[in-house]
Design an enzyme around this catalytic site. Structure first.
Site, PDB file in Angstrom:
ATOM      1  N   LYS A  13     -68.312 115.282  15.242  1.00  0.00           N
ATOM      2  CA  LYS A  13     -68.366 116.676  14.742  1.00  0.00           C
ATOM      3  C   LYS A  13     -67.203 117.507  15.298  1.00  0.00           C
ATOM      4  O   LYS A  13     -66.503 118.187  14.544  1.00  0.00           O
ATOM      5  CB  LYS A  13     -69.705 117.340  15.134  1.00  0.00           C
ATOM      6  N   ARG A  88     -79.854 123.054  15.631  1.00  0.00           N
ATOM      7  CA  ARG A  88     -80.206 121.747  16.167  1.00  0.00           C
ATOM      8  C   ARG A  88     -81.707 121.511  16.165  1.00  0.00           C
ATOM      9  O   ARG A  88     -82.146 120.453  16.564  1.00  0.00           O
ATOM     10  CB  ARG A  88     -79.737 121.719  17.612  1.00  0.00           C
ATOM     11  N   ARG A 127     -65.300 108.763  25.669  1.00  0.00           N
ATOM     12  CA  ARG A 127     -64.704 110.071  25.341  1.00  0.00           C
ATOM     13  C   ARG A 127     -64.200 110.768  26.614  1.00  0.00           C
ATOM     14  O   ARG A 127     -64.772 110.637  27.672  1.00  0.00           O
ATOM     15  CB  ARG A 127     -65.742 110.978  24.679  1.00  0.00           C
ATOM     16  N   ARG A 162     -67.469 114.279  30.414  1.00  0.00           N
ATOM     17  CA  ARG A 162     -68.443 115.370  30.524  1.00  0.00           C
ATOM     18  C   ARG A 162     -69.623 114.972  31.405  1.00  0.00           C
ATOM     19  O   ARG A 162     -69.913 113.797  31.564  1.00  0.00           O
ATOM     20  CB  ARG A 162     -68.976 115.728  29.126  1.00  0.00           C
ATOM     21  N   ARG A 173     -80.030 112.132  24.890  1.00  0.00           N
ATOM     22  CA  ARG A 173     -79.486 112.961  23.799  1.00  0.00           C
ATOM     23  C   ARG A 173     -79.752 112.314  22.439  1.00  0.00           C
ATOM     24  O   ARG A 173     -80.036 113.000  21.462  1.00  0.00           O
ATOM     25  CB  ARG A 173     -77.982 113.187  24.009  1.00  0.00           C
TER      26      ARG A 173
END
Ligand code: AP5
Length: 214
Positions: A13, A88, A127, A162, A173
């Site tokens: 996203k 969400r 990431r 992160r 998640r």
């Protein structure tokens, strides 16, 4: 153009949003980026959400809706926006409908990026994200690393993993997405807004599919 970007954690996203804002001259409103900026600033909001986010839980609907109602009234949203990571939950989607009606704003499409779970886990584990709150450029050490290791190509700030990228937080998640966020696909299908995108292709192919379908 006013868009909602949907998809599980790691679907791409943020990556897609950063390309669309350049193409269409609109703004990216990422609730995740806003919350991470608040944590970095040490603001009251940041202190409230830090532990919740690190564990991979969702921040309260009330806090998110207040944040977005204020943000959507800022001048830069007039040229169009991309909602990235919001709404969400069903209560957030219903709250957004109320805000949009009040502000007389229409959503043009809800872009739903689909990627298989095993690919998502690999993407999230590899990431890296720029720590500069006004940049937050996204990298991937396997397929899109920064030119200088650990430094952002755009602003030179540190590029790190992160806090919610531990194995436990990633799994949590994913579960939270399936339970609370996936039902939004039907919510927006009922409004005939959903545009389905195969997110499991090259960066270029994904953005081409999005722009050709919009
Ligand atoms: P948020 O920051 O929104 O995270 P997320 O939705 O989990 O999504 P991600 O940012 O992890 O993934 P992405 O889909 O943007 O993928 P990306 O482009 O980075 O939210 C974080 C937390 O904040 C939540 O857990 C919650 O606590 C809180 N929060 C935020 N909004 C909230 C809300 N509305 N309500 C309540 N709480 C909220 O890509 C991932 C990786 O894949 C990158 O390395 C990228 O380079 C790579 N990649 C992307 N596309 C491709 C491709 N086509 N091929 C190969 N690699 C690719």
């Amino acid at each position: 153009m006013n868009l909602i970007l949907m998809g599980p954690p790691g679907a791409g996203k943020g990556t897609v949003a950063k390309q669309l804002i350049n193409k269409y001259g609109i703004v990216q409103l990422s609730t995740g980026d806003m919350l991470r900026a608040a944590i970095k600033e040490g603001s009251e909001v940041g202190k409230k959400v830090e532990a919740v986010m690190a564990a991979g839980d969702l921040v309260s609907d009330e806090l998110i809706l207040e944040l977005m109602e204020n943000r959507l009234q800022q001048d830069d949203c007039e040229k169009g926006f991309i909602l990235d990571g919001f709404p969400r939950t069903i209560p957030q989607a219903e709250g957004l409908d109320v805000i949009l009606e009040k502000l007389e704003i229409k959503i043009n499409a809800a872009v739903n990026i689909d990627v298989p779970k095993e690919v998502l886990v690999e993407r999230l584990s590899s990431r890296r994200t720029c720590t500069n709150s006004s940049c937050q450029e996204i990298y991937n050490i396997l397929n899109n690393p920064p030119k200088v290791e650990g430094k952002c190509d755009k602003c030179g700030s540190d590029v790190v993993q992160r806090d919610d990228e531990t194995a436990d937080a990633i799994m949590h998640r994913m579960d939270t997405y399936n339970e609370k966020t996936a039902p939004l696909i039907d919510y927006y299908k009922n409004k005939e807004l959903v545009v389905d995108i195969n997110g499991n292709q090259s960066y270029e192919a994904v953005i081409n599919e999005v722009t050709s379908k919009l």
